[in-house]
Enzyme design. Sequence first.
Site, PDB file in Angstrom:
ATOM      1  N   GLY A  34     -26.753  36.122  21.384  1.00 27.20           N
ATOM      2  CA  GLY A  34     -26.058  36.470  22.628  1.00 27.20           C
ATOM      3  C   GLY A  34     -26.998  36.563  23.817  1.00 27.20           C
ATOM      4  O   GLY A  34     -28.115  36.056  23.776  1.00 27.20           O
ATOM      5  N   HIS A  37     -28.062  31.985  27.913  1.00 29.95           N
ATOM      6  CA  HIS A  37     -28.566  31.319  29.119  1.00 29.95           C
ATOM      7  C   HIS A  37     -28.451  29.817  28.888  1.00 29.95           C
ATOM      8  O   HIS A  37     -27.965  29.377  27.832  1.00 29.95           O
ATOM      9  CB  HIS A  37     -30.004  31.768  29.408  1.00 29.95           C
ATOM     10  CG  HIS A  37     -30.917  31.675  28.212  1.00 29.95           C
ATOM     11  ND1 HIS A  37     -31.265  30.472  27.641  1.00 29.95           N
ATOM     12  CD2 HIS A  37     -31.508  32.635  27.457  1.00 29.95           C
ATOM     13  CE1 HIS A  37     -32.055  30.685  26.618  1.00 29.95           C
ATOM     14  NE2 HIS A  37     -32.211  31.999  26.465  1.00 29.95           N
ATOM     15  N   HIS A  40     -29.378  28.264  25.442  1.00 27.31           N
ATOM     16  CA  HIS A  40     -28.343  28.345  24.393  1.00 27.31           C
ATOM     17  C   HIS A  40     -27.245  27.310  24.655  1.00 27.31           C
ATOM     18  O   HIS A  40     -26.763  26.646  23.743  1.00 27.31           O
ATOM     19  CB  HIS A  40     -27.694  29.735  24.371  1.00 27.31           C
ATOM     20  CG  HIS A  40     -28.627  30.866  24.085  1.00 27.31           C
ATOM     21  ND1 HIS A  40     -29.009  31.778  25.028  1.00 27.31           N
ATOM     22  CD2 HIS A  40     -29.248  31.249  22.932  1.00 27.31           C
ATOM     23  CE1 HIS A  40     -29.815  32.685  24.483  1.00 27.31           C
ATOM     24  NE2 HIS A  40     -29.976  32.391  23.221  1.00 27.31           N
TER      25      HIS A  40
END
Length: 283
Positions: A34, A37, A40
């Site tokens: 998680g 940004h 990812h």
Amino acid sequence: MKDLTIVRTVADLRREVAAFRTAGRTIGLVPTMGALHEGHISLVRGALGHSDVPVTSIFVNPTQFGPNEDFGAYPRDEAGDLAKLEEAGCRLVFAPGKDEMYPDPQLTTVHVSEITEGLCSPLRPGHFDGVATVVTKLLMMAMPERGYFGEKDYQQLQVIRRMVRDLAMPIEIVGMPTVREPDGLAMSSRNRYLGTAERATARALHRQLSAVAETVRDGQSSCTAAASAAAKALLSAGFDVVEYLTVVDAESLHPLERVTGPARVVAATRLGRTRLIDNIAVD
Ligand code: AMP
């Protein structure tokens, strides 16, 4: 959320994945912790580029953090993550709680040897066992055709590639290039810990890794000499600690003195309370 389904249990994940499979689609799993940004999101785009249905997991895995590490403080922003994932074209998010991932005390650990012995391992004992075990679980839960991982965490990528190969998991591991800020700093969820002055200093890391790669690519120059000059330059620039800065074989991760084949410059540093890692290929 229009096209994005969020599931929190393994049973729901398996049901949703089965529905995509019945519709003839392949699955691309993007495991994350998680605080997403662009780095990812590039993995989600990678899955779309292979025409996989992108499935992203969001789970801050406690077993890969040491007792003095930032598990409690690790940034969490589920609402922001879901908005970014939907925008990127992700179809399914698996966001389990700790009890769903670890319903029983774990008597089983996946351990990859040798490539987990150097670099980050001595400073993060047990880290790669935590990573290998949770990634195995996520792969078994989603059973994707492909798993997408960033080169940003280069040792982790090599550990996962080797684990999948050794255990004959029928899954292709796709390594994706590191996404960087305009000044070269590798994007990381931990960059938000950096103060303004530290953020300005942080750009030196990519510069120094590039300088080492440039020096050693001729195959004649000493890797140790280039790496130690770069480590000194980082300390002068304001870095507090250089845990390691080394030129390694791109697959075995063994340290090299001269570059004779595919190689990588890898580093882990501390800037204030932030741990920054980065690496680049020696072309
Ligand atoms: P994390 O949430 O930090 O565990 O990272 C989840 C995945 O995203 C891992 O495969 C990372 O290697 C990848 N990743 C993290 N930062 C970047 C980046 N800047 N560029 C590309 N991939 C990244």
